[in-house]
Design a protein around this motif. Structure first.
Motif, PDB file in Angstrom:
ATOM      1  N   GLU A  46      13.074  16.550 -22.572  1.00 55.33           N
ATOM      2  CA  GLU A  46      13.335  17.852 -21.963  1.00 55.33           C
ATOM      3  C   GLU A  46      14.290  17.723 -20.777  1.00 55.33           C
ATOM      4  O   GLU A  46      14.479  16.631 -20.230  1.00 55.33           O
ATOM      5  CB  GLU A  46      12.022  18.481 -21.478  1.00 55.33           C
ATOM      6  N   GLN A  47      14.877  18.833 -20.387  1.00 58.12           N
ATOM      7  CA  GLN A  47      15.661  18.853 -19.166  1.00 58.12           C
ATOM      8  C   GLN A  47      14.745  18.647 -17.965  1.00 58.12           C
ATOM      9  O   GLN A  47      13.610  19.116 -17.950  1.00 58.12           O
ATOM     10  CB  GLN A  47      16.411  20.175 -19.034  1.00 58.12           C
ATOM     11  N   LEU A  48      15.256  17.953 -16.963  1.00 56.50           N
ATOM     12  CA  LEU A  48      14.472  17.671 -15.765  1.00 56.50           C
ATOM     13  C   LEU A  48      15.228  18.142 -14.532  1.00 56.50           C
ATOM     14  O   LEU A  48      16.469  18.234 -14.539  1.00 56.50           O
ATOM     15  CB  LEU A  48      14.178  16.169 -15.666  1.00 56.50           C
ATOM     16  N   PRO A  49      14.509  18.449 -13.459  1.00 59.15           N
ATOM     17  CA  PRO A  49      15.183  18.951 -12.254  1.00 59.15           C
ATOM     18  C   PRO A  49      16.031  17.886 -11.575  1.00 59.15           C
ATOM     19  O   PRO A  49      15.654  16.713 -11.519  1.00 59.15           O
ATOM     20  CB  PRO A  49      14.005  19.381 -11.359  1.00 59.15           C
ATOM     21  N   MET A  50      17.174  18.325 -11.056  1.00 58.22           N
ATOM     22  CA  MET A  50      18.058  17.502 -10.249  1.00 58.22           C
ATOM     23  C   MET A  50      18.615  18.390  -9.149  1.00 58.22           C
ATOM     24  O   MET A  50      18.549  19.626  -9.254  1.00 58.22           O
ATOM     25  CB  MET A  50      19.189  16.913 -11.095  1.00 58.22           C
TER      26      MET A  50
END
Length: 259
Positions: free
Chosen positions: A236-240
């Motif tokens: 999944e996309q993860l926060p950055m």
């Protein structure tokens, strides 16, 4: 023992938010129970510094130095001591195996290899083979013979290892291809994921007419190594800081093993 493998999508250097991605990748592993990670596409010493800085608990690094960075873009990080490392470079493909291939592909083929890292009681092998930009792994494809040659070199390198071996990396061949089937048959290696191999490349990075395949593998050489759990990671996309995104164009592999 928990082993992971991940292609870090090391290029391009600009426009890919590399620093953010590597910091986030490192944070995921720092918070995990993974003992050893095989990374691919760690192409420069800048990549190497970014990743090792983000993973301070992985105090032991296995790679072969080259002019630009780790040879073949291959890096193995471990939380336990490394006894030794060795690197086997893929030879320049014969002209007969490179007919119709772009000149850049022929050059990149000779920069590929396999990194062998010896730990206590087991050798961890890490590889990244040439990409097939056609997305066609049939025996009539222009990349077929070159991949056959690289897989033969890889098979010989693993066969020469004395003792249990864990081989992982980005093979750039589809699991449903004869290339994969012949390699498994000829080497006797066992896929830690068994028959369950969903795509390991994010479809959002492909063109609309392309299909995602299982092209990353974690293979075992010895029946004394049993698989307790196997899962895909970085799904999944993860926060950055610059906003959420996938940390790499590949999915990762993570396997819990009993030696």
């Amino acid at each position: 023992m928990i082993v992971a493998s991940l292609n870090t999508r090391g290029i391009p250097l600009r426009g890919s938010r590399l620093g953010e991605r590597y910091a986030a990748i490192g944070a995921v592993f720092e918070a995990s129970d993974v003992d050893v990670v095989n990374f691919q596409e760690v192409l420069t010493y800048y990549h190497l510094r970014r990743l090792t800085k983000a993973m301070p608990s992985y105090r032991f690094a296995g790679y072969r130095r080259s002019v630009a960075g780790p040879a073949g873009g291959l890096l193995t990080l471990s939380r336990t001591p490394i006894a030794r490392t060795a690197y086997r470079r893929m030879p320049m493909p014969p002209a007969a195996d490179a007919v119709g291939l772009p000149r850049l592909s022929r050059l990149k083929a000779s920069l590929k290899g396999v990194l062998l890292t010896s730990l206590s009681g087991v050798t961890v092998a890490n590889t990244h083979l040439l990409a097939n930009f056609d997305g066609d792994w049939s025996d009539s494809n222009r990349y077929y013979r070159l991949h056959q040659g690289q897989l033969a070199v890889l098979g010989r390198a693993v066969a020469a290892i004395d003792g249990p071996t864990i081989l992982s990396g980005d093979f750039n061949i589809a699991r449903d291809s004869t290339l994969y089937g012949d390699f498994i048959r000829d080497t006797g290696l066992v896929d830690a994921f068994g028959a369950d191999c969903p795509p390991t490349f994010h479809a959002s990075y492909l063109h609309s007419n392309q299909t995602a395949h299982c092209i990353d593998f974690l293979l075992l050489s010895d029946p004394s190594i049993s698989v307790e759990a196997a899962q895909l990671t970085f799904t999944e996309q993860l926060p950055m800081p610059g906003g959420p995104d996938y940390l790499t164009d590949h999915l990762g592999l993570q396997v819990t093993l009993a030696l």
